[in-house]
Scaffold this motif. Structure first.
Motif, PDB file in Angstrom:
ATOM      1  N   GLY A  34      92.659  44.683 -52.648  1.00  0.00           N
ATOM      2  CA  GLY A  34      92.410  43.962 -53.626  1.00  0.00           C
ATOM      3  C   GLY A  34      94.124  44.051 -54.507  1.00  0.00           C
ATOM      4  N   LEU A  35      95.086  44.561 -54.133  1.00  0.00           N
ATOM      5  CA  LEU A  35      96.579  44.588 -54.462  1.00  0.00           C
ATOM      6  C   LEU A  35      96.947  42.677 -54.648  1.00  0.00           C
ATOM      7  N   ARG A  36      96.453  41.816 -53.387  1.00  0.00           N
ATOM      8  CA  ARG A  36      96.320  40.809 -53.297  1.00  0.00           C
ATOM      9  C   ARG A  36      95.517  39.317 -54.339  1.00  0.00           C
ATOM     10  N   GLY A  37      94.715  40.816 -54.469  1.00  0.00           N
ATOM     11  CA  GLY A  37      93.851  40.159 -55.284  1.00  0.00           C
ATOM     12  C   GLY A  37      94.033  40.236 -57.128  1.00  0.00           C
ATOM     13  N   HIS A  38      94.836  41.265 -57.489  1.00  0.00           N
ATOM     14  CA  HIS A  38      95.127  41.796 -58.829  1.00  0.00           C
ATOM     15  C   HIS A  38      96.794  40.801 -58.783  1.00  0.00           C
ATOM     16  N   ALA A  39      97.629  40.421 -57.954  1.00  0.00           N
ATOM     17  CA  ALA A  39      98.911  39.566 -58.047  1.00  0.00           C
ATOM     18  C   ALA A  39      99.210  38.204 -56.929  1.00  0.00           C
ATOM     19  N   PRO A  40      97.975  37.221 -57.291  1.00  0.00           N
ATOM     20  CA  PRO A  40      98.422  36.292 -56.496  1.00  0.00           C
ATOM     21  C   PRO A  40      99.303  35.493 -56.063  1.00  0.00           C
ATOM     22  N   TRP A  41     100.542  36.289 -57.307  1.00  0.00           N
ATOM     23  CA  TRP A  41     101.074  34.863 -57.077  1.00  0.00           C
ATOM     24  C   TRP A  41     102.179  35.611 -56.175  1.00  0.00           C
ATOM     25  N   LEU A  42     101.840  36.834 -55.465  1.00  0.00           N
ATOM     26  CA  LEU A  42     102.768  37.839 -55.130  1.00  0.00           C
ATOM     27  C   LEU A  42     102.753  37.493 -53.392  1.00  0.00           C
ATOM     28  N   ASP A  43     103.952  36.263 -52.770  1.00  0.00           N
ATOM     29  CA  ASP A  43     103.644  36.060 -51.917  1.00  0.00           C
ATOM     30  C   ASP A  43     104.498  37.107 -51.068  1.00  0.00           C
ATOM     31  N   LEU A  44     103.233  37.564 -49.954  1.00  0.00           N
ATOM     32  CA  LEU A  44     103.698  38.510 -48.886  1.00  0.00           C
ATOM     33  C   LEU A  44     104.675  38.038 -47.292  1.00  0.00           C
ATOM     34  N   ALA A  45     104.722  36.880 -47.497  1.00  0.00           N
ATOM     35  CA  ALA A  45     105.546  35.996 -47.074  1.00  0.00           C
ATOM     36  C   ALA A  45     105.277  36.946 -45.168  1.00  0.00           C
ATOM     37  N   GLY A  46     103.724  36.541 -44.601  1.00  0.00           N
ATOM     38  CA  GLY A  46     103.394  36.802 -43.343  1.00  0.00           C
ATOM     39  C   GLY A  46     103.590  38.411 -42.741  1.00  0.00           C
ATOM     40  N   HIS A  47     103.576  39.532 -44.174  1.00  0.00           N
ATOM     41  CA  HIS A  47     103.910  40.908 -43.795  1.00  0.00           C
ATOM     42  C   HIS A  47     102.428  41.192 -43.586  1.00  0.00           C
ATOM     43  N   GLU A  48     101.384  40.942 -44.061  1.00  0.00           N
ATOM     44  CA  GLU A  48      99.771  40.988 -44.052  1.00  0.00           C
ATOM     45  C   GLU A  48      99.832  42.247 -43.825  1.00  0.00           C
ATOM     46  N   GLU A  49      99.622  42.022 -41.764  1.00  0.00           N
ATOM     47  CA  GLU A  49      99.689  43.101 -40.566  1.00  0.00           C
ATOM     48  C   GLU A  49     100.425  44.491 -41.158  1.00  0.00           C
ATOM     49  N   ARG A  50     101.734  43.703 -41.376  1.00  0.00           N
ATOM     50  CA  ARG A  50     102.116  45.363 -41.041  1.00  0.00           C
ATOM     51  C   ARG A  50     102.243  46.310 -42.307  1.00  0.00           C
ATOM     52  N   LEU A  51     101.329  45.741 -43.301  1.00  0.00           N
ATOM     53  CA  LEU A  51     101.633  46.438 -44.906  1.00  0.00           C
ATOM     54  C   LEU A  51      99.965  47.460 -44.436  1.00  0.00           C
TER      55      LEU A  51
END
Length: 262
Positions: free
Chosen positions: A189-206
């Motif tokens: 949901g956060l990624r959908g609301h903030a598509p401009w935010l690059d999580l730099a490959g940390h998705e699994e950790r988050l």
């Protein structure tokens, strides 16, 4: 060590503070034109790194009370000195509420319906003691930071930020299967609301740590505070905010963090 960043960039630090190094998380977001990148993410962070990151970033959002209710001081002093007057002034449930909750806690409840944990009567007390020490360490190197967030340090409340940004923020804390599923959905949901935010490959950790996730939300809220997109204490709340602290609640959508005022 603080992350290396491009010269001239704007960086926000989010801290999800626990009572000890274990489970304390930090997240640094680097802000550009129309985009942002998660530049640093760490778990089990000690005081020294937090202080170093504070000095290397432009604004810090910390998920922990930065002060205590003003009423608590005369109450405890009266008790210590066998002076019944200040103690009896807080007799009854309403008096105890003044000892347990700060003005900003009541403001958050009125604005969001959420009830922050009490810094003086709940499990937040130990992290708050650590937070006070960290504030003193920051003050020694960078000067005292106003508790109302008007400097470079703002108190934040990730659950409230998420709710005000239109994201369901309940039941994602913990290690159970249900909590993990809810955290994964919340991250999407956060990624959908903030598509401009690059999580730099940390998705699994988050997706696997609510502490890391809250640190990112704290960093996003620090950005909101830095660009004037959080509720500020008015004349009625300002005296208490200066002494007790002030939780910064977002007043605009996530999209405005990369386009402040637009």
């Amino acid at each position: 060590m603080p992350p290396e960043v491009e010269s001239g960039s704007v960086r926000t630090l989010g801290v999800d503070l626990a009572a000890a190094t274990k489970k304390t998380a930090v997240a640094v977001i680097e802000w550009g034109h129309g985009s942002a990148r998660l530049a640093h993410l760490a778990l089990n962070v000690a005081d020294q790194e937090i202080v170093e990151l504070f000095g290397a970033t432009d604004m810090t959002g910390i998920d922990c009370p930065v002060g205590w209710p003003q009423a608590l001081i005369p109450f405890l002093t009266g008790h210590l000195e066998f002076n019944g007057g200040p103690v009896l002034a807080y007799d009854g449930i309403e008096g105890r509420r003044l000892l347990a909750y700060r003005d900003t806690d009541r403001f958050v409840t009125a604005r969001t319906g959420l009830i922050p944990l009490s810094v003086s009567a709940d499990r937040l007390a130990h992290p708050a003691m650590r937070c006070a020490v960290i504030q003193a360490k920051i003050a020694a190197l960078h000067g005292p930071q106003p508790r109302d967030g008007s400097g470079k340090l703002a108190e934040v409340y990730p659950a409230a930020s998420l709710k005000l940004w239109g994201l369901a923020a309940r039941g994602y804390k913990g290690r159970g299967t249900t909590e993990a599923e809810r955290l994964s959905v919340l991250l999407e949901g956060l990624r959908g609301h903030a598509p401009w935010l690059d999580l730099a490959g940390h998705e699994e950790r988050l997706a696997g740590s609510d502490d890391l996730f809250d640190a990112v939300v704290a960093s996003l809220t620090a950005r909101a505070a830095a660009v004037g997109l959080t509720a500020q204490p008015d004349d009625a709340h300002s005296p208490a905010a200066i002494k007790e602290g002030w939780i910064h609640l977002p007043t605009g959508g996530l999209d405005r963090l990369v386009c402040p005022g637009g």
